[in-house]
Design a protein around this motif. Structure first.
Motif, PDB file in Angstrom:
ATOM      1  N   LEU A 410      -5.307 -29.000  -4.587  1.00 33.71           N
ATOM      2  CA  LEU A 410      -6.648 -29.009  -5.178  1.00 33.71           C
ATOM      3  C   LEU A 410      -7.244 -27.601  -5.246  1.00 33.71           C
ATOM      4  N   ARG A 411      -6.384 -26.603  -4.987  1.00 31.35           N
ATOM      5  CA  ARG A 411      -6.697 -25.186  -5.228  1.00 31.35           C
ATOM      6  C   ARG A 411      -7.738 -24.600  -4.282  1.00 31.35           C
ATOM      7  N   TYR A 412      -7.810 -25.129  -3.069  1.00 30.34           N
ATOM      8  CA  TYR A 412      -8.696 -24.510  -2.084  1.00 30.34           C
ATOM      9  C   TYR A 412      -7.990 -23.368  -1.350  1.00 30.34           C
ATOM     10  N   THR A 413      -6.715 -23.564  -1.072  1.00 33.17           N
ATOM     11  CA  THR A 413      -5.928 -22.507  -0.424  1.00 33.17           C
ATOM     12  C   THR A 413      -4.544 -22.518  -1.059  1.00 33.17           C
ATOM     13  N   LYS A 414      -4.374 -21.758  -2.131  1.00 32.80           N
ATOM     14  CA  LYS A 414      -3.119 -21.791  -2.881  1.00 32.80           C
ATOM     15  C   LYS A 414      -1.943 -21.289  -2.057  1.00 32.80           C
ATOM     16  N   ASP A 415      -2.193 -20.328  -1.178  1.00 34.45           N
ATOM     17  CA  ASP A 415      -1.149 -19.793  -0.306  1.00 34.45           C
ATOM     18  C   ASP A 415      -1.427 -20.307   1.104  1.00 34.45           C
ATOM     19  N   LEU A 416      -0.551 -21.161   1.626  1.00 31.87           N
ATOM     20  CA  LEU A 416      -0.816 -21.800   2.919  1.00 31.87           C
ATOM     21  C   LEU A 416      -0.662 -20.855   4.102  1.00 31.87           C
ATOM     22  N   ARG A 417      -0.204 -19.637   3.860  1.00 32.07           N
ATOM     23  CA  ARG A 417      -0.195 -18.650   4.944  1.00 32.07           C
ATOM     24  C   ARG A 417      -1.619 -18.217   5.289  1.00 32.07           C
ATOM     25  N   ILE A 418      -2.537 -18.365   4.358  1.00 28.48           N
ATOM     26  CA  ILE A 418      -3.915 -17.972   4.631  1.00 28.48           C
ATOM     27  C   ILE A 418      -4.838 -19.194   4.698  1.00 28.48           C
ATOM     28  N   HIS A 419      -4.260 -20.361   4.947  1.00 27.53           N
ATOM     29  CA  HIS A 419      -5.089 -21.541   5.185  1.00 27.53           C
ATOM     30  C   HIS A 419      -5.917 -21.293   6.447  1.00 27.53           C
ATOM     31  N   PRO A 420      -7.207 -21.642   6.438  1.00 30.70           N
ATOM     32  CA  PRO A 420      -8.055 -21.340   7.601  1.00 30.70           C
ATOM     33  C   PRO A 420      -7.685 -22.080   8.877  1.00 30.70           C
ATOM     34  N   ILE A 421      -6.736 -23.030   8.832  1.00 24.28           N
ATOM     35  CA  ILE A 421      -6.349 -23.695  10.071  1.00 24.28           C
ATOM     36  C   ILE A 421      -5.870 -22.690  11.112  1.00 24.28           C
ATOM     37  N   ALA A 422      -5.252 -21.591  10.680  1.00 26.07           N
ATOM     38  CA  ALA A 422      -4.795 -20.584  11.641  1.00 26.07           C
ATOM     39  C   ALA A 422      -5.983 -20.001  12.401  1.00 26.07           C
ATOM     40  N   GLN A 423      -7.065 -19.699  11.693  1.00 18.15           N
ATOM     41  CA  GLN A 423      -8.259 -19.180  12.345  1.00 18.15           C
ATOM     42  C   GLN A 423      -8.902 -20.239  13.228  1.00 18.15           C
ATOM     43  N   PHE A 424      -8.950 -21.478  12.743  1.00 19.18           N
ATOM     44  CA  PHE A 424      -9.569 -22.537  13.536  1.00 19.18           C
ATOM     45  C   PHE A 424      -8.833 -22.720  14.872  1.00 19.18           C
ATOM     46  N   MET A 425      -7.509 -22.750  14.811  1.00 22.31           N
ATOM     47  CA  MET A 425      -6.735 -22.893  16.043  1.00 22.31           C
ATOM     48  C   MET A 425      -6.939 -21.677  16.941  1.00 22.31           C
ATOM     49  N   GLN A 426      -6.974 -20.494  16.340  1.00 19.75           N
ATOM     50  CA  GLN A 426      -7.189 -19.267  17.106  1.00 19.75           C
ATOM     51  C   GLN A 426      -8.526 -19.298  17.834  1.00 19.75           C
ATOM     52  N   GLN A 427      -9.547 -19.872  17.193  1.00 20.72           N
ATOM     53  CA  GLN A 427     -10.884 -19.916  17.776  1.00 20.72           C
ATOM     54  C   GLN A 427     -11.096 -21.101  18.719  1.00 20.72           C
ATOM     55  N   GLY A 428     -10.061 -21.919  18.891  1.00 22.83           N
ATOM     56  CA  GLY A 428     -10.166 -23.035  19.826  1.00 22.83           C
ATOM     57  C   GLY A 428     -10.715 -24.315  19.236  1.00 22.83           C
ATOM     58  N   VAL A 429     -10.810 -24.399  17.905  1.00 25.42           N
ATOM     59  CA  VAL A 429     -11.296 -25.618  17.263  1.00 25.42           C
ATOM     60  C   VAL A 429     -10.186 -26.666  17.276  1.00 25.42           C
ATOM     61  N   LYS A 430     -10.517 -27.875  17.659  1.00 21.29           N
ATOM     62  CA  LYS A 430      -9.537 -28.955  17.681  1.00 21.29           C
ATOM     63  C   LYS A 430      -9.196 -29.372  16.253  1.00 21.29           C
ATOM     64  N   CYS A 431      -7.917 -29.493  15.977  1.00 25.82           N
ATOM     65  CA  CYS A 431      -7.456 -29.840  14.631  1.00 25.82           C
ATOM     66  C   CYS A 431      -6.415 -30.954  14.715  1.00 25.82           C
ATOM     67  N   VAL A 432      -6.283 -31.675  13.616  1.00 24.09           N
ATOM     68  CA  VAL A 432      -5.250 -32.689  13.483  1.00 24.09           C
ATOM     69  C   VAL A 432      -4.738 -32.612  12.046  1.00 24.09           C
ATOM     70  N   ILE A 433      -3.449 -32.900  11.852  1.00 23.84           N
ATOM     71  CA  ILE A 433      -2.846 -32.814  10.526  1.00 23.84           C
ATOM     72  C   ILE A 433      -2.822 -34.197   9.869  1.00 23.84           C
ATOM     73  N   CYS A 434      -3.251 -34.254   8.609  1.00 24.00           N
ATOM     74  CA  CYS A 434      -3.333 -35.515   7.872  1.00 24.00           C
ATOM     75  C   CYS A 434      -2.776 -35.305   6.456  1.00 24.00           C
ATOM     76  N   SER A 435      -2.610 -36.418   5.728  1.00 22.75           N
ATOM     77  CA  SER A 435      -1.963 -36.312   4.406  1.00 22.75           C
ATOM     78  C   SER A 435      -2.901 -36.550   3.238  1.00 22.75           C
TER      79      SER A 435
END
Length: 506
Positions: A410-435
């Motif tokens: 849906l063109r929010y993060t075309k390159d998944l290397r710069i998906h903000p999940i990396a920053q969220f995990m780095q900052q201690g935000v709890k994340c879960v992966i979904c489809s």
């Protein structure tokens, strides 16, 4: 001179900063890896390094940098694909009705039914009543030549069949040419909107969809569920000017009753530890009367406590666990538009707001979700714009439902290397992966999304474990249900680690 005075001081400064960053990492409570897990972790890192190889700085050479419809084939033939596919993947906390199953299996089911038709008029384009590619269940054969019997055109692989089937997926280069990507995305939901209101199709669809997700690794599902008015056929719809609407009362809508029945049937058909719960989710799309859209959503919210009581699961736990509003955020109702009515209602229902699915810094839906007390946040992509709010969400352990493939397509993060999940995990935000919408993106389970995050965010096996376990920990299950699911998953995980050793060699 600024900075380090000596080389040793320079090294010490870098180590200090990296150590401090690691202290904020989201999985600090995760136990150390076992010997078998360490072996798998080393193997996975080695294979990832080999994939990167000397192509690290070639943009189109690394799969997470490619749009998923180009990368999928390479992912499926990657050395780690089977590793992720075999994993017990826990739960899927963000998946939508209408896009829950598998496109090939869905179209085969429709092609086996002589009452299914598709509308197609290549010379007219889209029409208000009959969009091209829209599917119908008709007991009376239509007189218009633009309604094609699906069974007949499927047998001949006619161009109409191939075109209509293609409209049900996004794994096609044509999406590159869609100027406003949500137009193409919404075409899918328009195509299935009528046929998935037919009782017979609806029930069969969700029985098969729940079994499909279970067979691909998810034994727990939380589904964002709409509440359409169900019908026996679409015959009346192709002559009526307005589709029928539900009247919301204390009695649970038939759509939710049948959804639970489909779950129970799937559970009793070879999925013994499957558990499904529903988050009732009307659309935030704006119509000709925007006020009526909000009024309808609030009417649904008001009824949910009674629906919860009457649809309790066999063990007295909730089948309906909460409320959300879904669909594209940037051009439709803001979450704030509902806030006053939600606050005035003082509803006891839990919220799981679908917010922050935006790149815009002026989209503040995620602030509203937090202020209204959401239990989790669906997507939360633009949280990186708001450091103070990020700290609140981290400290209050509000989990983000991250859908990498969907976010990319849906063109929010075309390159998944710069998906903000990396920053969220780095900052201690709890994340879960979904489809999100696996039928549209042609994924199954969550292993494609896990693969993408592993390679894009450069995480390790302990992070993968935490992401999976979070699907239970931050679910809408009761404490007892969570404990049982986590204990059962640990056994599955250890079995997986033991069995996978024969497939890996360093």
């Amino acid at each position: 001179m600024k900075g380090a005075a000596t080389y040793d001081e320079y090294l010490a400064l870098i180590k200090s900063i990296k150590d401090q960053d690691r202290k904020t990492w989201f999985n600090q409570t995760e136990a150390k890896l076992t010997q078998g897990e360490e072996k798998l972790n080393a193997y996975m890192k080695k294979k990832r390094d080999e994939l990167i190889g000397n192509r690290k700085y070639i943009y189109d050479a690394y799969s997470p940098s490619l749009m998923f419809h180009y990368a999928k084939n390479d992912i499926m033939h990657n050395a780690l694909f089977e590793i992720f596919k075999r994993m017990p993947q826990g739960g899927n906390l963000h998946i939508h009705t209408g896009a829950t199953w598998d496109n090939d299996k869905f179209t085969k089911m429709l092609a086996d039914d002589p009452n299914v038709y598709v509308y197609w008029d290549p010379d007219a384009g889209l029409k208000p009543s009959y969009p091209n590619g829209k599917l119908y269940y008709l007991k009376k054969a239509p007189t218009s030549p633009n309604f094609y019997n699906y069974s007949k055109i499927a047998k001949s692989n006619s161009p109409v069949f191939m075109h209509s089937k293609k409209m049900l997926t996004f794994i096609d280069p044509r999406v590159d040419d869609i100027e406003y990507i949500w137009d193409g995305f919404n075409d899918y939901f328009i195509a299935v909107s009528s046929i998935l209101k037919v009782r017979e199709i609806y029930k069969k669809y969700y029985v098969a969809a729940f079994k499909h997700q279970y067979e691909h690794g998810n034994d727990y599902i939380e589904i964002r569920a709409g509440v359409p008015a169900l019908v026996d056929s679409n015959d009346a719809e192709i002559t009526a000017t307005e589709p029928s609407k539900s009247a919301y009362t204390a009695e649970p809508p038939e759509a939710l009753t049948l959804l639970k029945a489909a779950y129970r049937e799937a559970k009793n058909s070879g999925c013994p530890d499957l558990k499904v719960k529903a988050i009732v989710a009307p659309s935030r799309r704006t119509s000709k009367d925007p006020d009526s859209d909000i009024t309808e959503a609030m009417a649904i919210l008001k009824c949910i406590p009674e629906w919860q009581r009457k649809l309790k699961d066999d063990d007295d736990s909730e089948f309906i666990i909460g409320f959300d509003v879904v669909s594209e955020e940037d051009i439709n109702h803001r979450t704030q538009d509902y806030a006053q009515k939600i606050i005035d209602m003082r509803s006891p229902v839990s919220f799981y707001f679908h917010d922050g699915e935006s790149n815009w810094v002026d989209n503040d839906n995620i602030h509203s979700a937090w202020a209204l007390g959401t239990q989790r946040i669906g997507h939360g992509i633009n949280l990186y714009n708001f450091p103070t709010l990020l700290g609140k969400i981290r400290d209050e352990k509000i989990c983000l439902e991250i859908c990498p493939v969907s976010n990319q397509m849906l063109r929010y993060t075309k390159d998944l290397r710069i998906h903000p999940i990396a920053q969220f995990m780095q900052q201690g935000v709890k994340c879960v992966i979904c489809s999100d919408d696996p039928q549209i993106f042609e994924t199954a389970g969550i292993y494609y999304d896990l693969w993408e995050v592993y390679h894009g965010a450069m995480i390790d096996l302990s992070d993968v474990k935490e992401l999976i376990k979070n699907s239970y920990t931050y679910s809408g299950m009761t404490t007892v249900e969570k404990t049982q699911k986590l204990a059962a998953w640990e056994k599955k995980w250890q079995k997986y680690i033991n069995e996978i050793q024969s497939l890996i060699s360093l």
